[in-house]
Design a protein around this motif. Structure first.
Motif, PDB file in Angstrom:
ATOM      1  N   MET A  91      99.533 -15.227  59.362  1.00 24.35           N
ATOM      2  CA  MET A  91      98.905 -15.488  60.649  1.00 24.35           C
ATOM      3  C   MET A  91      98.467 -14.178  61.307  1.00 24.35           C
ATOM      4  O   MET A  91      97.365 -14.075  61.856  1.00 24.35           O
ATOM      5  N   ILE A  92      99.304 -13.161  61.236  1.00 25.51           N
ATOM      6  CA  ILE A  92      98.956 -11.852  61.802  1.00 25.51           C
ATOM      7  C   ILE A  92      97.756 -11.276  61.061  1.00 25.51           C
ATOM      8  O   ILE A  92      96.849 -10.698  61.671  1.00 25.51           O
ATOM      9  N   ALA A  93      97.719 -11.443  59.748  1.00 21.14           N
ATOM     10  CA  ALA A  93      96.584 -10.944  58.966  1.00 21.14           C
ATOM     11  C   ALA A  93      95.290 -11.638  59.386  1.00 21.14           C
ATOM     12  O   ALA A  93      94.246 -10.992  59.531  1.00 21.14           O
ATOM     13  N   GLN A  94      95.349 -12.951  59.616  1.00 23.04           N
ATOM     14  CA  GLN A  94      94.156 -13.682  60.036  1.00 23.04           C
ATOM     15  C   GLN A  94      93.722 -13.264  61.442  1.00 23.04           C
ATOM     16  O   GLN A  94      92.527 -13.132  61.719  1.00 23.04           O
ATOM     17  N   THR A  95      94.681 -13.045  62.331  1.00 20.81           N
ATOM     18  CA  THR A  95      94.352 -12.592  63.681  1.00 20.81           C
ATOM     19  C   THR A  95      93.729 -11.195  63.631  1.00 20.81           C
ATOM     20  O   THR A  95      92.784 -10.906  64.357  1.00 20.81           O
ATOM     21  N   THR A  96      94.236 -10.359  62.758  1.00 19.21           N
ATOM     22  CA  THR A  96      93.662  -9.021  62.580  1.00 19.21           C
ATOM     23  C   THR A  96      92.241  -9.120  62.040  1.00 19.21           C
ATOM     24  O   THR A  96      91.350  -8.368  62.465  1.00 19.21           O
ATOM     25  N   GLN A  97      92.006 -10.034  61.124  1.00 18.75           N
ATOM     26  CA  GLN A  97      90.655 -10.241  60.601  1.00 18.75           C
ATOM     27  C   GLN A  97      89.711 -10.666  61.716  1.00 18.75           C
ATOM     28  O   GLN A  97      88.563 -10.223  61.765  1.00 18.75           O
ATOM     29  N   LEU A  98      90.191 -11.524  62.617  1.00 19.87           N
ATOM     30  CA  LEU A  98      89.369 -11.953  63.753  1.00 19.87           C
ATOM     31  C   LEU A  98      89.002 -10.755  64.616  1.00 19.87           C
ATOM     32  O   LEU A  98      87.838 -10.582  64.980  1.00 19.87           O
TER      33      LEU A  98
END
Length: 152
Positions: A52-59
């Motif tokens: 989830m943190i990785a996806q938020t970072t991608q955003l």
């Protein structure tokens, strides 16, 4: 797909609206996908917090890259405007529609189109069609070999 009018119970006709699909992925689409993924996850195997943190970072990265691309576009546009304005009073050369090289003095600049246009001898020329620039003073003073230097 045609949309038909719908008559409401009071007799008022309304039109159903159709939503056009987005062609680019922006932060709104990304967040919608993330929320949908969270809603539909398997309770016995929840999403990994690192994922989830990785996806938020991608955003966040996507938003920054989008902002940088927009800024680059604006900077390029500003550079073209500055370059066009600097040509006023200069002797410039461009190739006309017939393929003939034309030389003249840049009199004014217009920013009405996407690419600035420079008025050369009464002809509006796109900035990217200008192929050469000569300093106004250099164009008026011919080079004479072995000429004595002017003294003040």
């Amino acid at each position: 797909m045609p949309v038909e009018a719908v008559t409401a119970p009071g007799g008022i006709a309304t039109e159903a609206t159709t939503r056009a699909p987005k062609q680019t992925m922006d932060s709104e689409v990304f967040m919608h996908l993330l929320v949908t993924q969270l809603r539909n996850q398997d309770p016995s195997s929840p999403m990994d917090t690192n994922e989830m943190i990785a996806q938020t970072t991608q955003l966040a990265s996507m938003e920054q890259l989008t902002a940088m691309a927009k800024m680059d576009e604006e900077n390029f546009s500003l550079q073209m405007r500055i370059a066009a304005a600097a040509l006023i009073g200069q002797t410039v050369t461009y190739t006309n529609d017939e393929g003939v090289s034309v030389t003249g003095t840049a009199k004014s600049v217009s920013y009405a189109a996407g690419v600035p246009t420079v008025n050369i001898n009464g002809e509006d020329v796109l900035l990217d069609r200008i192929s050469g620039v000569v300093d106004g003073e250099a164009a008026q003073t011919p080079d004479v070999p072995n000429a004595p230097a002017a003294t003040a």
